[in-house]
Design a protein around this motif. Structure first.
Motif, mmCIF file in Angstrom:
data_model
loop_
_atom_site.group_PDB
_atom_site.id
_atom_site.type_symbol
_atom_site.label_atom_id
_atom_site.label_comp_id
_atom_site.label_asym_id
_atom_site.label_seq_id
_atom_site.Cartn_x
_atom_site.Cartn_y
_atom_site.Cartn_z
ATOM 1 N N LEU A 209 -0.198 -30.727 13.508
ATOM 2 C CA LEU A 209 1.036 -31.396 13.935
ATOM 3 C C LEU A 209 0.808 -32.379 15.075
ATOM 4 N N GLY A 210 -0.404 -32.394 15.584
ATOM 5 C CA GLY A 210 -0.669 -33.257 16.729
ATOM 6 C C GLY A 210 -0.066 -32.742 18.019
ATOM 7 N N HIS A 211 0.241 -31.460 18.059
ATOM 8 C CA HIS A 211 0.860 -30.875 19.250
ATOM 9 C C HIS A 211 -0.152 -30.698 20.375
ATOM 10 N N ASP A 212 0.389 -30.700 21.595
ATOM 11 C CA ASP A 212 -0.472 -30.588 22.767
ATOM 12 C C ASP A 212 -0.732 -29.144 23.196
ATOM 13 N N THR A 213 0.162 -28.244 22.826
ATOM 14 C CA THR A 213 0.085 -26.894 23.348
ATOM 15 C C THR A 213 0.028 -25.881 22.221
ATOM 16 N N MET A 214 -0.810 -24.859 22.409
ATOM 17 C CA MET A 214 -0.919 -23.785 21.426
ATOM 18 C C MET A 214 -0.783 -22.439 22.123
ATOM 19 N N TYR A 215 -0.414 -21.444 21.343
ATOM 20 C CA TYR A 215 -0.077 -20.136 21.903
ATOM 21 C C TYR A 215 -0.585 -19.026 20.983
ATOM 22 N N TRP A 216 -0.752 -17.864 21.579
ATOM 23 C CA TRP A 216 -0.917 -16.636 20.811
ATOM 24 C C TRP A 216 0.163 -15.645 21.246
ATOM 25 N N TYR A 217 0.832 -15.077 20.237
ATOM 26 C CA TYR A 217 1.825 -14.040 20.455
ATOM 27 C C TYR A 217 1.396 -12.785 19.709
ATOM 28 N N LYS A 218 1.786 -11.632 20.250
ATOM 29 C CA LYS A 218 1.548 -10.358 19.592
ATOM 30 C C LYS A 218 2.896 -9.740 19.248
ATOM 31 N N GLN A 219 3.044 -9.296 17.993
ATOM 32 C CA GLN A 219 4.268 -8.612 17.593
ATOM 33 C C GLN A 219 3.921 -7.182 17.225
ATOM 34 N N ASP A 220 4.455 -6.242 18.005
ATOM 35 C CA ASP A 220 4.088 -4.843 17.809
ATOM 36 C C ASP A 220 4.927 -4.200 16.704
ATOM 37 N N SER A 221 4.745 -2.913 16.541
ATOM 38 C CA SER A 221 5.409 -2.196 15.442
ATOM 39 C C SER A 221 6.916 -2.185 15.586
ATOM 40 N N LYS B 90 8.512 -4.778 16.481
ATOM 41 C CA LYS B 90 8.865 -6.180 16.211
ATOM 42 C C LYS B 90 9.068 -7.002 17.473
ATOM 43 N N PHE B 91 8.636 -6.478 18.638
ATOM 44 C CA PHE B 91 8.784 -7.242 19.866
ATOM 45 C C PHE B 91 7.691 -8.290 19.944
ATOM 46 N N LEU B 92 8.093 -9.554 20.078
ATOM 47 C CA LEU B 92 7.168 -10.690 20.091
ATOM 48 C C LEU B 92 6.841 -11.025 21.544
ATOM 49 N N LYS B 93 5.580 -10.841 21.919
ATOM 50 C CA LYS B 93 5.212 -10.974 23.320
ATOM 51 C C LYS B 93 4.111 -12.011 23.479
ATOM 52 N N ILE B 94 4.295 -12.926 24.436
ATOM 53 C CA ILE B 94 3.294 -13.965 24.604
ATOM 54 C C ILE B 94 2.017 -13.396 25.219
ATOM 55 N N MET B 95 0.885 -13.879 24.703
ATOM 56 C CA MET B 95 -0.403 -13.479 25.234
ATOM 57 C C MET B 95 -1.037 -14.621 26.031
ATOM 58 N N PHE B 96 -1.100 -15.791 25.410
ATOM 59 C CA PHE B 96 -1.729 -16.950 26.042
ATOM 60 C C PHE B 96 -0.961 -18.207 25.671
ATOM 61 N N SER B 97 -0.994 -19.158 26.583
ATOM 62 C CA SER B 97 -0.588 -20.510 26.223
ATOM 63 C C SER B 97 -1.649 -21.449 26.779
ATOM 64 N N TYR B 98 -1.922 -22.523 26.031
ATOM 65 C CA TYR B 98 -3.083 -23.363 26.346
ATOM 66 C C TYR B 98 -2.765 -24.791 25.963
ATOM 67 N N ASN B 99 -2.967 -25.719 26.906
ATOM 68 C CA ASN B 99 -2.717 -27.114 26.566
ATOM 69 C C ASN B 99 -3.900 -27.982 26.918
ATOM 70 N N ASN B 100 -5.020 -27.614 26.422
ATOM 71 C CA ASN B 100 -6.212 -28.450 26.509
ATOM 72 C C ASN B 100 -6.975 -28.231 27.804
ATOM 73 N N LYS B 101 -6.279 -28.272 28.896
ATOM 74 C CA LYS B 101 -6.982 -28.092 30.154
ATOM 75 C C LYS B 101 -6.493 -26.907 30.969
ATOM 76 N N GLU B 102 -5.346 -26.421 30.643
ATOM 77 C CA GLU B 102 -4.778 -25.344 31.438
ATOM 78 C C GLU B 102 -4.458 -24.154 30.550
ATOM 79 N N LEU B 103 -4.942 -23.010 30.996
ATOM 80 C CA LEU B 103 -4.704 -21.778 30.273
ATOM 81 C C LEU B 103 -3.840 -20.875 31.131
ATOM 82 N N ILE B 104 -2.770 -20.373 30.532
ATOM 83 C CA ILE B 104 -1.955 -19.378 31.213
ATOM 84 C C ILE B 104 -2.091 -18.075 30.462
ATOM 85 N N ILE B 105 -2.492 -17.052 31.167
ATOM 86 C CA ILE B 105 -2.705 -15.748 30.556
ATOM 87 C C ILE B 105 -1.594 -14.813 31.013
ATOM 88 N N ASN B 106 -0.978 -14.126 30.055
ATOM 89 C CA ASN B 106 -0.041 -13.087 30.420
ATOM 90 C C ASN B 106 -0.824 -11.971 31.109
#
Lengths: 113, 113
Positions: free
Chosen positions: B27-39, B41-57
């Protein structure tokens, strides 16, 4: 207090009725609000987003935002059985220089024919 | 064309193993993420990353590490897998960090035995 709260449901409505889904959030500085729909076994898909106080309509869907009350809702008019899914409220939470999308636990909607 | 694709769709492995999940967006997007959805069904952010900056939960164990070879890819490496890691992992991307809606991949169901 949880960051984004929703009633887990299930919320059951008859076909053709209005389904009302509610969400509250804890971060008063939140600016962006989203509703996602997730069918069982599928990925979340965006239904609507809203940034300003008031109502925003898109087809059968209306999002309502009240920042003073920290409350966002989704109304589904003329509910169809195909609307049966889990509806996830999500709020941008800002930390440092960036924001991440934080989800509520979702409300399961069941539309009965 | 699939906008956000992740592989594999299913991953079954034993405790203690190391595994990776791949994610690509066209999509040409600048930012990507990983989410975890447990049993539940709670969707929880793990990481967000935009090329140079990483934010870790901060709740994510350091056994989990994101790797981004370029802006279109964000892979998830998991070391020493534990039973509690069993969940559905969703990759997502957004046009920019902060206000843009997320587009999700189809998810990877990880089962640790």
């Amino acid at each position: 207090q949880k960051e984004v709260e929703q009633n887990s449901g299930p919320l059951s409505v008859p076909e053709g009725a209005i389904a009302s889904l509610n969400c509250t959030y804890s971060d008063r500085g939140s600016q962006s609000f989203f509703w996602y729909r997730q069918y069982s076994g599928k990925s979340p898909e965006l239904i609507m987003f809203i940034y300003s106080n008031g109502d925003k309509e898109d087809g059968r869907f209306t999002a309502q935002l009240n920042k003073a009350s920290q409350y966002v809702s989704l109304l589904i008019r003329d509910s169809q059985p195909s609307d049966s899914a889990t509806y996830l409220c999500a709020v941008i939470k800002y930390g440092g220089s960036q924001g991440n999308l934080i989800f509520g636990k979702g409300t399961k909607l069941s539309v009965k024919p | 064309d699939t906008a956000v694709s992740q592989t594999p769709k299913y991953l079954v492995t034993q405790m203690g193993n190391d595994k990776s999940i791949k994610c690509e967006q066209n999509l040409g997007h600048d930012t990507m993420y990983w989410y975890k959805q447990d049993s539940k069904k709670f969707l929880k952010i793990m990481f967000s990353y935009n090329n140079k900056e990483l934010i870790i939960n901060e709740t994510v164990p350091n056994r989990f590490s994101p790797k981004s070879p370029d802006k279109a890819h964000l892979n998830l490496h998991i070391n020493s897998l534990e039973l509690g890691d069993s969940a559905v992992y969703f990759c997502a991307s957004s046009r920019e960090w902060g206000n843009s809606p997320l587009h999700f991949g189809n998810g990877t169901r990880l089962t640790v035995t």
